[in-house]
Design a protein around this motif. Structure first.
Motif, PDB file in Angstrom:
ATOM      1  N   VAL A  97       0.823  -1.204   0.000  1.00  0.00           N
ATOM      2  CA  VAL A  97       0.000   0.000   0.000  1.00  0.00           C
ATOM      3  C   VAL A  97       0.860   1.258   0.000  1.00  0.00           C
ATOM      4  O   VAL A  97       0.507   2.267  -0.620  1.00  0.00           O
ATOM      5  CB  VAL A  97      -0.952  -0.008   1.212  1.00  0.00           C
ATOM      6  N   VAL A  98       2.008   1.209   0.698  1.00  0.00           N
ATOM      7  CA  VAL A  98       2.792   2.431   0.897  1.00  0.00           C
ATOM      8  C   VAL A  98       4.152   2.414   0.207  1.00  0.00           C
ATOM      9  O   VAL A  98       4.674   3.471  -0.168  1.00  0.00           O
ATOM     10  CB  VAL A  98       2.989   2.694   2.406  1.00  0.00           C
ATOM     11  N   ALA A  99       4.768   1.241   0.065  1.00  0.00           N
ATOM     12  CA  ALA A  99       6.148   1.189  -0.427  1.00  0.00           C
ATOM     13  C   ALA A  99       6.319   1.689  -1.863  1.00  0.00           C
ATOM     14  O   ALA A  99       7.273   2.430  -2.138  1.00  0.00           O
ATOM     15  CB  ALA A  99       6.697  -0.227  -0.295  1.00  0.00           C
ATOM     16  N   GLY A 179       0.434  -1.004  11.159  1.00  0.00           N
ATOM     17  CA  GLY A 179       1.150  -1.657  10.070  1.00  0.00           C
ATOM     18  C   GLY A 179       1.649  -0.682   9.020  1.00  0.00           C
ATOM     19  O   GLY A 179       2.793  -0.763   8.561  1.00  0.00           O
ATOM     20  N   LEU A 180       0.800   0.265   8.618  1.00  0.00           N
ATOM     21  CA  LEU A 180       1.204   1.231   7.607  1.00  0.00           C
ATOM     22  C   LEU A 180       2.268   2.177   8.139  1.00  0.00           C
ATOM     23  O   LEU A 180       3.184   2.574   7.402  1.00  0.00           O
ATOM     24  CB  LEU A 180      -0.009   2.025   7.114  1.00  0.00           C
ATOM     25  N   ALA A 181       2.164   2.544   9.421  1.00  0.00           N
ATOM     26  CA  ALA A 181       3.179   3.415  10.011  1.00  0.00           C
ATOM     27  C   ALA A 181       4.542   2.730  10.004  1.00  0.00           C
ATOM     28  O   ALA A 181       5.564   3.350   9.678  1.00  0.00           O
ATOM     29  CB  ALA A 181       2.770   3.809  11.427  1.00  0.00           C
ATOM     30  N   LEU A 182       4.575   1.451  10.352  1.00  0.00           N
ATOM     31  CA  LEU A 182       5.842   0.717  10.350  1.00  0.00           C
ATOM     32  C   LEU A 182       6.380   0.534   8.928  1.00  0.00           C
ATOM     33  O   LEU A 182       7.579   0.722   8.677  1.00  0.00           O
ATOM     34  CB  LEU A 182       5.648  -0.648  11.013  1.00  0.00           C
ATOM     35  N   ALA A 183       5.494   0.172   8.005  1.00  0.00           N
ATOM     36  CA  ALA A 183       5.932  -0.095   6.634  1.00  0.00           C
ATOM     37  C   ALA A 183       6.347   1.172   5.897  1.00  0.00           C
ATOM     38  O   ALA A 183       7.141   1.102   4.945  1.00  0.00           O
ATOM     39  CB  ALA A 183       4.812  -0.796   5.866  1.00  0.00           C
ATOM     40  N   ARG A 189       9.953  -3.146   0.095  1.00  0.00           N
ATOM     41  CA  ARG A 189       8.837  -3.965   0.562  1.00  0.00           C
ATOM     42  C   ARG A 189       9.299  -5.041   1.538  1.00  0.00           C
ATOM     43  O   ARG A 189       8.641  -5.307   2.543  1.00  0.00           O
ATOM     44  CB  ARG A 189       8.127  -4.606  -0.626  1.00  0.00           C
ATOM     45  N   GLY A 190      10.430  -5.674   1.256  1.00  0.00           N
ATOM     46  CA  GLY A 190      10.915  -6.743   2.132  1.00  0.00           C
ATOM     47  C   GLY A 190      11.178  -6.256   3.540  1.00  0.00           C
ATOM     48  O   GLY A 190      10.832  -6.928   4.521  1.00  0.00           O
ATOM     49  N   LEU A 191      11.784  -5.079   3.659  1.00  0.00           N
ATOM     50  CA  LEU A 191      12.041  -4.529   4.990  1.00  0.00           C
ATOM     51  C   LEU A 191      10.740  -4.144   5.687  1.00  0.00           C
ATOM     52  O   LEU A 191      10.620  -4.271   6.907  1.00  0.00           O
ATOM     53  CB  LEU A 191      12.966  -3.312   4.875  1.00  0.00           C
ATOM     54  N   GLY A 192       9.772  -3.678   4.901  1.00  0.00           N
ATOM     55  CA  GLY A 192       8.474  -3.352   5.486  1.00  0.00           C
ATOM     56  C   GLY A 192       7.779  -4.575   6.047  1.00  0.00           C
ATOM     57  O   GLY A 192       7.217  -4.544   7.147  1.00  0.00           O
ATOM     58  N   VAL A 193       7.823  -5.680   5.291  1.00  0.00           N
ATOM     59  CA  VAL A 193       7.249  -6.940   5.771  1.00  0.00           C
ATOM     60  C   VAL A 193       7.931  -7.375   7.060  1.00  0.00           C
ATOM     61  O   VAL A 193       7.275  -7.756   8.041  1.00  0.00           O
ATOM     62  CB  VAL A 193       7.377  -8.034   4.692  1.00  0.00           C
TER      63      VAL A 193
END
Length: 285
Positions: A97-99, A179-183, A189-193
């Motif tokens: 959604v954000v990356a 979740g969105l704040a962390l990602a 994307r991998g680091l966000g996951v």
């Protein structure tokens, strides 16, 4: 000597749909992205596989009601029981959604249109919230329809089902913001996951340990507060306070009163503020 060139620009005379339409379009586009719609087939594998896994307990519940005349997972405890699947869905899809917008630096293009940072964040949060709500609400609704069809002894648990749907909205909103704040702090994307799943694993593993240590030391009141460190049990504690449902913590009970609800509101505010600040910074680059 100056010259005039006609490069084909024309004045737009069509309908102007306004900021609300732009925000809704962004939310729908983001929601489609969560489920991989309009993207390659491999993008649909994880979300729909997890959705299928969420439906399996509903099928088992219906079978138990039909064959044994007894309920399985209660409506109020369904999200808590299925929290690993919900957390994996959040971790795998929140970065989608954000990356991309951060990675390809297209945020200034969105904001060049009548879409503010607040509206952009609201659209992203709304998309993720709807996706998580559907993930929980569809199995709950399937169980409820099955209960009506099977015709269990006694009245159907309509009140508990309705309360579970309300809390599914609250849980989806809280998880989406977190979740969105962390990602959003990484364009990869991998680091966000990894960031989302690590935070969930730490909270889910640490909470029982903290509870056990405090309970063994005789601090039962402090032990009850330990459950609120996990968002699933935090929302479950608010559900218990609002609707009188039993605690679904592994042991003990939750703190009484409106304090868990106040903590939930504070977490929502902090998460939204973090998202707004992150995107304000990203848009200024």
């Amino acid at each position: 000597m100056s010259e005039i060139y006609d490069i084909g620009y024309r004045h737009y005379d069509g309908p102007r749909l306004g900021r609300g339409y732009s925000t809704r379009a962004l939310a729908v586009h983001s929601l489609r992205g969560v489920f991989g719609l309009g993207r390659p087939a491999r993008s649909k594998i994880i979300p729909f596989a997890l959705f299928t896994i969420m439906l399996l307990p509903a099928v088992v519940n219906i079978a138990m009601m039909a064959l044994l005349q007894q309920r399985g997972i209660p409506y109020s405890g369904f999200a808590v029981a299925m929290q690993p699947v919900v957390a994996i869905f959040l971790a795998s899809q929140a970065p989608t959604v954000v990356a991309p917008d951060l990675r390809f630096r297209v945020l200034p293009l969105y904001l060049s249109r009548p879409v503010s940072i607040t509206e952009y964040v609201a659209a992203k949060v709304a998309a993720m919230t709807v996706a998580l709500f559907l993930l929980v609400a569809v199995p709950l609704t399937l169980i409820y329809v099955g209960e009506l069809v099977v015709d269990m002894p006694g009245p159907p648990a309509t009140g508990e089902y309705a309360g579970a749907l309300v809390m599914a909205v609250v849980l989806a909103l809280l998880l989406s913001v977190i979740g969105l704040a962390l990602a959003s702090f990484t364009p990869r994307r991998g680091l966000g996951v990894a960031s989302v799943i690590v935070v969930y694993l730490l909270s889910s593993a640490a909470v029982p340990m903290v509870y056990g240590i405090l309970a063994e030391s005789g601090n039962e009141e402090g032990a009850a507060w330990a459950w609120l460190l996990n968002p699933f049990w935090l929302v479950d504690s608010v559900q218990s306070w609002l609707f009188g449902t039993p605690s679904h913590a592994l042991e003990g009970t939750y703190p009484s009163g409106p304090a868990p609800a106040a903590i939930l509101v504070v977490l929502l505010g902090l998460g939204l503020a973090a998202l707004a600040l992150r995107y304000r910074k990203a848009a200024s680059r």
